[in-house]
Every structure is written in structure tokens, then in C-alpha cells.
Design a protein around this motif. Sequence first.
Motif, short mmCIF file in Angstrom:
data_model
loop_
_atom_site.label_atom_id
_atom_site.label_comp_id
_atom_site.label_asym_id
_atom_site.label_seq_id
_atom_site.Cartn_x
_atom_site.Cartn_y
_atom_site.Cartn_z
N ILE A 79 8.45 -0.55 4.36
CA ILE A 79 7.77 0.78 4.30
C ILE A 79 9.03 1.91 4.20
CG2 ILE A 79 6.67 2.36 5.78
CD1 ILE A 79 5.72 -0.02 7.67
N GLU A 80 8.59 2.71 3.13
CA GLU A 80 9.42 3.77 2.83
C GLU A 80 8.55 4.96 3.34
OE1 GLU A 80 11.40 6.24 -1.07
OE2 GLU A 80 10.18 4.29 -1.49
N VAL A 81 9.02 5.80 4.00
CA VAL A 81 8.37 7.23 4.41
C VAL A 81 9.16 8.24 3.73
CG1 VAL A 81 7.90 8.61 6.32
CG2 VAL A 81 7.99 6.05 6.64
N VAL A 82 8.39 8.78 3.02
CA VAL A 82 8.70 10.10 2.23
C VAL A 82 8.10 11.55 2.83
CG1 VAL A 82 8.66 11.32 -0.17
CG2 VAL A 82 8.82 8.70 0.10
N ASP A 83 8.94 12.19 3.48
CA ASP A 83 8.51 13.57 3.92
C ASP A 83 8.75 14.63 2.73
OD1 ASP A 83 8.35 15.84 5.02
OD2 ASP A 83 9.52 15.46 6.90
N GLN A 127 1.11 11.20 -7.69
CA GLN A 127 -0.04 11.94 -7.78
C GLN A 127 -0.50 12.13 -6.26
OE1 GLN A 127 -2.22 10.01 -10.82
NE2 GLN A 127 -1.39 11.01 -12.63
N ILE A 128 0.36 12.62 -5.45
CA ILE A 128 -0.11 12.82 -4.18
C ILE A 128 -0.73 14.13 -4.10
CG2 ILE A 128 0.43 12.75 -1.58
CD1 ILE A 128 0.76 10.16 -3.22
N LEU A 129 -2.25 14.08 -3.57
CA LEU A 129 -3.04 15.40 -3.29
C LEU A 129 -3.16 15.65 -1.95
CD1 LEU A 129 -5.54 14.30 -6.26
CD2 LEU A 129 -3.60 15.84 -6.33
N ALA A 130 -3.07 14.78 -1.04
CA ALA A 130 -3.42 14.98 0.22
C ALA A 130 -2.31 14.07 1.28
CB ALA A 130 -4.76 14.50 0.76
N ILE A 131 -2.29 14.44 2.43
CA ILE A 131 -1.01 13.73 3.24
C ILE A 131 -1.95 13.40 4.86
CG2 ILE A 131 0.77 14.18 2.19
CD1 ILE A 131 1.09 16.46 4.01
N PRO A 132 -1.58 12.51 5.41
CA PRO A 132 -0.76 11.27 4.97
C PRO A 132 -1.46 10.42 3.96
CG PRO A 132 -1.47 10.93 7.25
CD PRO A 132 -1.92 12.30 6.91
N THR A 133 -0.68 9.83 3.03
CA THR A 133 -1.12 8.92 1.82
C THR A 133 -0.19 7.74 1.99
OG1 THR A 133 -2.29 10.85 0.58
CG2 THR A 133 -1.82 8.68 -0.59
N LEU A 134 -0.80 6.79 1.86
CA LEU A 134 -0.24 5.59 1.70
C LEU A 134 -0.28 4.81 0.47
CD1 LEU A 134 1.37 2.91 2.93
CD2 LEU A 134 -1.01 1.91 3.53
N VAL A 135 0.79 4.64 -0.27
CA VAL A 135 0.69 4.01 -1.57
C VAL A 135 1.34 2.69 -1.59
CG1 VAL A 135 1.62 4.10 -4.06
CG2 VAL A 135 1.12 6.04 -2.51
N LYS A 136 0.54 1.72 -1.98
CA LYS A 136 0.71 0.21 -2.08
C LYS A 136 1.60 0.00 -3.63
CE LYS A 136 -1.90 -3.16 -3.32
NZ LYS A 136 -2.28 -4.45 -3.63
N LYS A 137 3.03 -0.14 -3.79
CA LYS A 137 3.43 -0.17 -4.86
C LYS A 137 3.48 -1.75 -5.62
CE LYS A 137 5.90 3.27 -6.01
NZ LYS A 137 5.18 4.36 -6.89
N VAL A 138 3.72 -2.54 -4.72
CA VAL A 138 3.81 -3.84 -5.18
C VAL A 138 3.03 -4.56 -3.91
CG1 VAL A 138 5.39 -5.72 -5.36
CG2 VAL A 138 5.93 -3.57 -6.42
N PRO A 139 2.38 -5.74 -4.24
CA PRO A 139 2.14 -6.08 -5.36
C PRO A 139 0.95 -5.23 -6.27
CG PRO A 139 0.74 -7.38 -3.58
CD PRO A 139 1.61 -6.44 -3.01
N GLU A 140 0.93 -5.38 -7.44
CA GLU A 140 0.11 -4.50 -8.26
C GLU A 140 -1.48 -5.10 -8.03
OE1 GLU A 140 1.51 -4.34 -12.32
OE2 GLU A 140 2.45 -2.68 -11.80
N PRO A 141 -2.56 -4.45 -8.14
CA PRO A 141 -2.59 -3.00 -8.80
C PRO A 141 -2.04 -1.98 -7.55
CG PRO A 141 -4.72 -3.59 -8.06
CD PRO A 141 -3.86 -4.70 -7.92
N VAL A 142 -1.59 -0.73 -8.07
CA VAL A 142 -1.07 0.25 -7.09
C VAL A 142 -2.36 0.66 -6.54
CG1 VAL A 142 -0.29 2.51 -6.95
CG2 VAL A 142 0.81 0.77 -8.62
N ARG A 143 -2.27 0.95 -5.30
CA ARG A 143 -3.54 1.19 -4.34
C ARG A 143 -3.08 2.61 -3.53
NH1 ARG A 143 -7.26 -3.17 -3.25
NH2 ARG A 143 -7.81 -4.03 -5.00
N ARG A 176 4.79 2.80 0.64
CA ARG A 176 5.23 4.20 0.63
C ARG A 176 4.37 5.06 1.22
NH1 ARG A 176 7.52 6.33 -4.83
NH2 ARG A 176 9.10 5.01 -4.40
N LEU A 177 4.61 5.75 2.44
CA LEU A 177 3.79 6.66 3.25
C LEU A 177 4.47 7.93 3.23
CD1 LEU A 177 1.58 6.79 5.14
CD2 LEU A 177 3.34 6.69 7.07
N TYR A 178 3.40 8.88 2.47
CA TYR A 178 3.77 10.09 2.22
C TYR A 178 3.39 10.82 3.42
CZ TYR A 178 4.96 9.28 -2.69
OH TYR A 178 5.60 8.84 -3.77
#
Length: 96
Positions: free
Chosen positions: A40-44, A56-72, A9-11
Amino acid sequence: MVGKTYELRLYVAGKTTKSVVALENLKKICEDHLAGKYSIEVVDLLEKPQLAEGDQILAIPTLVKKVPEPVRKIIGDLSNVEKVLVGLDIRPKPVV
């Protein structure tokens, strides 16, 4: 890595230069290293600001790896391929 699918997921906040570059870099990295094994899911956050809280997004752009764990999380335009691969726990393909 057999059978492993990456959910990413890319914020971003609008179509800024940094956001566009981050998405282009992410797509290239995924095609080069995860061909067919990623989504890839892009969240605006200008459109859906409430979604920033869940990851818990504090800065952008931020990439979140949801799966596989661990979340990064990786912050920035994703131009440092080595840093992104380490962050996503992906082994680079051997250079032939």
C-alpha cells in the motif's frame, strides 16, 4: 491467486476522518484477504498534488489498484468490504 501481488495506491488529502478510516479499512481488507501479497502506497495530495493527474484522481479518498491489471479505482472510505473486494477482483475467503 498464487504468486499474485497487489500494488495499491490510496490517495488522500491530509489526515481527515475519511482518509484515516479508508486506510484502516484498506489495511483490514488486505490482511483478511491478501495477507503478505500486497503493498500500500499512501499519497497525500496536500503534499504532492501533481500525482493526482497521473491516475486521474477526481475525488478523495480514492484507491487505485495498479497491479495486477486491469487498473481499477474505488472512491470512498472503503467501508463496503464486498464492493472493495469486487473492485479489486478478489474472491472472498470461504466462511468456515
